[in-house]
Scaffold this active site. Structure first.
Site, PDB file in Angstrom:
ATOM      1  N   ASP B  16       0.818  -1.210   0.000  1.00 42.52           N
ATOM      2  CA  ASP B  16       0.000   0.000   0.000  1.00 42.52           C
ATOM      3  C   ASP B  16       0.853   1.261   0.000  1.00 42.52           C
ATOM      4  OD1 ASP B  16      -1.904  -1.960   0.328  1.00 42.52           O
ATOM      5  OD2 ASP B  16      -3.024  -0.877   1.854  1.00 42.52           O
ATOM      6  N   ARG B  96       0.436   6.150  17.190  1.00 41.57           N
ATOM      7  CA  ARG B  96       0.260   7.153  16.138  1.00 41.57           C
ATOM      8  C   ARG B  96       0.859   8.509  16.477  1.00 41.57           C
ATOM      9  NH1 ARG B  96       0.331   3.271  12.935  1.00 41.57           N
ATOM     10  NH2 ARG B  96      -1.641   2.302  12.312  1.00 41.57           N
ATOM     11  N   ASP B 125      -6.987   6.029  12.337  1.00 44.14           N
ATOM     12  CA  ASP B 125      -5.570   6.359  12.249  1.00 44.14           C
ATOM     13  C   ASP B 125      -5.304   7.641  11.484  1.00 44.14           C
ATOM     14  OD1 ASP B 125      -4.693   4.322  13.852  1.00 44.14           O
ATOM     15  OD2 ASP B 125      -4.602   2.892  12.209  1.00 44.14           O
ATOM     16  N   SER B 180      -6.543  -6.976   7.955  1.00 44.80           N
ATOM     17  CA  SER B 180      -5.842  -5.713   8.067  1.00 44.80           C
ATOM     18  C   SER B 180      -5.180  -5.714   9.440  1.00 44.80           C
ATOM     19  CB  SER B 180      -6.854  -4.568   7.952  1.00 44.80           C
ATOM     20  OG  SER B 180      -6.232  -3.355   8.258  1.00 44.80           O
TER      21      SER B 180
END
Lengths: 407, 407, 407, 407
Positions: B16, B96, B125, B180
């Site tokens: 990705d 994050r 996210d 995922s």
């Protein structure tokens, strides 16, 4: 002391409350009414009748309160996912207001002017009994012998018992456990002795309701729990009453080593105390209830409940079940449960309660067409997120710009 | 779009973000700086360097952030006993803000005017990256390709990759997992596919960090954890750095089947989503931290923390780590940890983390001379409890009297 | 844009919404239904009908919503003593959900597929209208012209108006006020222009509903307010409907210079904004409601309400009236008002609202036999206070002892 | 009782504490140390020395605590915009912890083993004195004569005074006021007598610090207040110490009829009580502090403070100033004040405190380029609001869709 005519005593039939019975008669020269409640503690209650009769008691109440206890106290509490200090499921706390209520009802029925109980002056239970009693009858007199008498050591108590012909074999009634224990359909608790050192591990043979995870079956067991308005109404497809469900969950949880807890808690009277608890059914309910709420409750409603939960838990722990603020919170909590319908599947295995599935035919807010990682066919416009973030960031950006200018 | 000169991309080296790298170069005609962080996800990072070079990237950052991550993000969070929605230990959320911080630092160092990331427009996210970035650099430009491009299905993505010579074998990089996933030293998470049906049990072979409780060793293992100012500083007597401790706890927890979680959570962007998590070390820390606080923290301070915790958890979940309100709460939380010193013993066994002892030489507020069921030699006057109860009941008695008069 | 067939427009008849009316017809080629609400803003509404007709509108709604507005929105809000950011009485915020509700009802009646409003993209009102609309009809389409068109300056708007024959004299409709204003039975607000400098004092001739304290009568005026279930039901002995009471309180408050407010508030969209407000009746209600609660509400219930109030206020300010969490809080709030019955006497004088007396025949918890400084004849045993204090101090004494030992 | 050697008495020099002084000497046969504090109550303190000497007291403390009181207690409290039960500015409550601290300090200095005070067993002040004292010295002995002796009526007290040669003219010391009063730099309070009927208006000649709004000057007066870190540091451009500022604000507020309050409050000991207060300076500070925060504090930080404020207020009201939870909250509150710098202009007029302007050269988060109704030149993209609303509405839309399907 001479002004008390009749007192209703919360009477277990054990040594301590038998001594109290006699002590009340002698000290207050008053009539005593005994009240013994079946809350599912798993003991024979009829012996209490015989003992009371021996002391000349003529008004003897032995009530099966199991259904009312679970339906009107335990289940409403679990609707809030109630946990005290992150761990404790309030097994003792939640039984006290029901006992307080019955003490006052019986006092009214028997025209007694006082109630009495066997809780010590160091614990939470005295507070719970008495706050409940005062809230329900503001003029009741309360006799708490442990705060009044001088029988503060076990030796003095035993010697009083022997002197007054109170059968001392009673002290072995609880199998000779050295612990101070309390039991009802929700839990059994242990305090005192060995446990007074918080560094020391609890002994394996203390535990009574659950096997150790080590001794639990090697095969897991799955349960299907059906919820209606936030309460479990059926287990593995079988509709049961509240107390029947809890009893069955206790059996299943106990079998699989579920629900042991060892903690140091903060008492309302100001000290820390170490307690061990077995709450097999309650541990399952808590997990399952959170799971059914996770798909049927709106996010902000769930968060509101989470924010209020510690306060609600403290109210119950501290004995304020019958307070107007508990009732106000309950009104909110119960209101939120209208959509908490559906089923949860849990797996029990050697101490673990594992949620493995949950669904609701009528009230699921889980929308797979939106949440999907696959193409959602326009159900959700990802571009909206840009504006969402931009505006949520605005105040921080303004502050950061100011900060930069200051540098 | 032509006004972006250089963008720092959070680059994993996977399919990705490799597509994004190329897409950025093509779409924005801008220079791309790649940033790959070692947060303990357990993957080789050097391949990312090679791939970036292949795309002509000249400024490549590969940073080992493991210590900073655990010391400055994970541990501070656990000081608050932080849990989102009663269950989730925030493993993704807490990583994050550190990535956001490094993206901005690198943008400053490389004089980039933009950052970019591979988070989708449906998830949390993107919010966490971007709120953090905006708070740290209010004028940064942010490119979120998933919200901009039209490669919204896997097929389109693969075809873009093939067309641009991006190695598609990358897609098997994660062992061909259909989920995922996200991993760092605190946890690994799974979403999507099979899990999109919340009624369906997760498949056993999905889990990667922990054995199942069934396959865990038959012998329990005890751990001694030493806390200083609320953080674990030593494990079984051995002093280690924050990230070393977490890594070791992951190993031990994983071995004993500790830390699996399967839940439906409420995303900040408004949808419910089903996720599975493995947080072996974090699960141990949470239990142990509560235990050390139980003897070293004042009751009301502990309750204040419990009341604020859900709010603090939501701030982290929603991406507000770098907000002033998170910082204000952290100031309070950290202040309370000065006395949180001592040790906790836990037992790991087939999925269970059982606290079996806790003590503090310097800061224990557990006072056995007061709590004892035995004679306390006057340390506590039980008669005080009568007045305590009477005054706490007063408002309810006044109300009950009014109520009686009204009847 | 061609897929909208019919849109219901919140139409004031003023310049802005007249331009929107025309712009909708031109841009979306759709039918427009106008909806004009009488919320007590004190303007003629019939001209809006004439104007709408001129634009060829055939479905015209002009509704008198004053009673519903005060009874079902304003009064429930005041039951919580609601104040945003310590000052603002939410006069604008509380009207929006009712307008949203009517927009959706009319869309259903007229089979419209969209609604439209004249709120800008910078303010809170767009959020309030749209969150309400989406909550009541999740599939409604919403057109917010200020976020879509390019008429972002006053000049462009005027030129559009002139070009399309929209009477520009409308711009003087509000007496030529340079401020952005909003009015309803609860308040009138001013924003913009001169006020955009928070350092600058508002000009005296801006204010419309109240005289300045300086110009208010030299003689004070007393009001008797009677409450039932937390709402005012009679004024000076005269029973009136909710909106009649508020109108009369506005008249009286305005006459005495009551209810002006000048503040900087935090908008939900992330910026600070300066606003001035006149809320004469609301200012009186807030004071009086707190006073009646002070004698009829239990302490802990009152404190629970105080703790929840800022959250409830934010929900209304941010536009979440129709959310499940607002409803859950309202359930709690309304539950607490069952005993909020009695009367309050206030004195109005040159900007002041002074509570001078309060009583309740049925629900007063004020017990002068206990509170008295004189001999209370045993109603309260002062010795109880010793135990109360001792136990409340216990945890701090234990900590202080530990602290002393450490030194 | 014989085990007390020396007691420090909080001694005002008035009748009640003079009786206590004598009663302590007689009853406990102990030495008495007197402590008289100047907290700005506006009374001569030297007479207290003479009186103490007459009773044979040799250790006499008369301390000017005004600066410490305002700097370390009053100002920190106002940083939180602290108000109890929506109205009360805690004038009495905030002075008690300082007195408790000095009592303990003096006990340490003089090697006294006890302290004593003149607060009754029905009020809050006994709790505040004693919780503070216990927190600072867990082993101190506390003598609260009103809870011990039998002088519970005024007649008995006077007769005791006469019998022991205590000058009874003292009773007229407070100008013969029939009220129970307390004063310090923050406020003066009135309780008892006429006020025990909450329906009765306070008599005009009760008030001592403020003129009535009716008698205040016809001309308004403007004040410029400068804040640094949340505290006022200068008044009309003149830098002053904390207590000087409060004294001057009292003078100015009193002159303009500012700061009267008449309310029924809930005491910690469980009863409701009616009190009247004059807090002229505090009323101005509260308004001005909110105003400076309105432009210098982040929205979410301000909201966090608002959410915590009632809890913080209750802590102070209930006497928990010296508790660890108050300290934890203070840490958070003080942390937030770093940016609370700037000036506020208020207008005083006949009982009103009107904020007319506020600004901060260094810390204003008010950004007129964004908030403007005029063209903002791209500082804010109105289109972002659409996405913001859409995602905030998502959960409600999903619920509404479910609701529709169910119908």
């Amino acid at each position: 002391m001479s002004d008390i005519k009749k007192a209703v005593l919360a009477y277990s039939g054990g040594l301590d409350t038998s001594v109290i019975l006699k002590w009340l008669q002698d000290t207050y020269q008053c009539e005593v009414v005994t009240f013994t409640a079946d809350l599912g503690q798993g003991e024979e209650l009829e012996p209490a009748r015989e003992k009371a009769k021996k002391f000349g008691v003529s008004e003897i109440y032995i009530d099966d309160l199991r259904e009312e206890f679970v339906r009107d106290f335990v289940f409403p509490m679990f609707r809030a996912n109630t946990v005290y200090e992150g761990e404790y499921l309030l097994g003792t706390s939640i039984a006290r207001p029901l006992i307080a209520k019955r003490l006052i009802e019986i006092a009214n029925e028997t025209q007694a002017d006082a109630i009495s109980h066997g809780a010590t002056g160091k614990g939470n239970d005295q507070v719970r009994f008495e706050l409940g009693a005062y809230a329900l009858n503001p003029n009741i007199k309360i006799i708490a012998p442990w705060r009044e008498w001088d029988l503060l050591s076990r030796e003095k108590l035993l010697s009083y018992a022997e002197k007054h012909g109170i059968p001392v074999e009673m002290k072995h009634k609880q199998g000779g456990s050295p612990y101070s224990m309390d039991a009802n359909l929700l839990h059994i608790s242990y305090e005192g002795r060995h446990l007074e050192d918080p560094a020391a591990e609890a002994e394996e043979d203390m535990w009574r309701w659950t096997v150790s995870p080590e001794k639990a079956p090697d095969a897991a067991e799955y349960l299907d729990l059906e919820f209606r308005n936030g309460d479990i109404v059926a287990l593995n497809g079988k509709t049961m009453k509240a107390h029947e469900i809890l009893a069955e969950l206790n059996r299943l949880g106990g079998k699989h080593g579920v629900g042991r807890l060892d903690l140091v808690e903060n008492r309302y009277v100001g000290m820390k105390s170490r307690g061990c608890y077995e709450t097999p059914g309650g541990t399952i309910i808590l997990k399952a209830h959170r799971a059914i709420e996770s798909i049927t409750l709106d996010r902000e409603v769930a968060h509101l409940k989470d924010d209020l939960m510690p306060r609600y838990a403290s109210l119950i722990y501290n004995g304020y079940w019958w307070s107007p603020e508990r009732l106000a919170l309950q009104t909110l909590i119960d209101h939120t449960q209208a959509t908490v319908n559906g089923w949860v599947r849990v797996k029990l295995y050697k101490g673990n309660v594992i949620v493995v599935g949950r669904d609701s035919k009528t009230d699921s807010l889980f929308d797979s067409t939106i949440a999907t990682f696959e193409d959602d066919k326009g159900a959700y416009d990802q571009k909206d997120a840009g504006g969402f973030i931009k505006l949520n960031a605005l105040r921080m950006r303004i502050a950061a710009n100011l900060h930069n200018r200051k540098k």
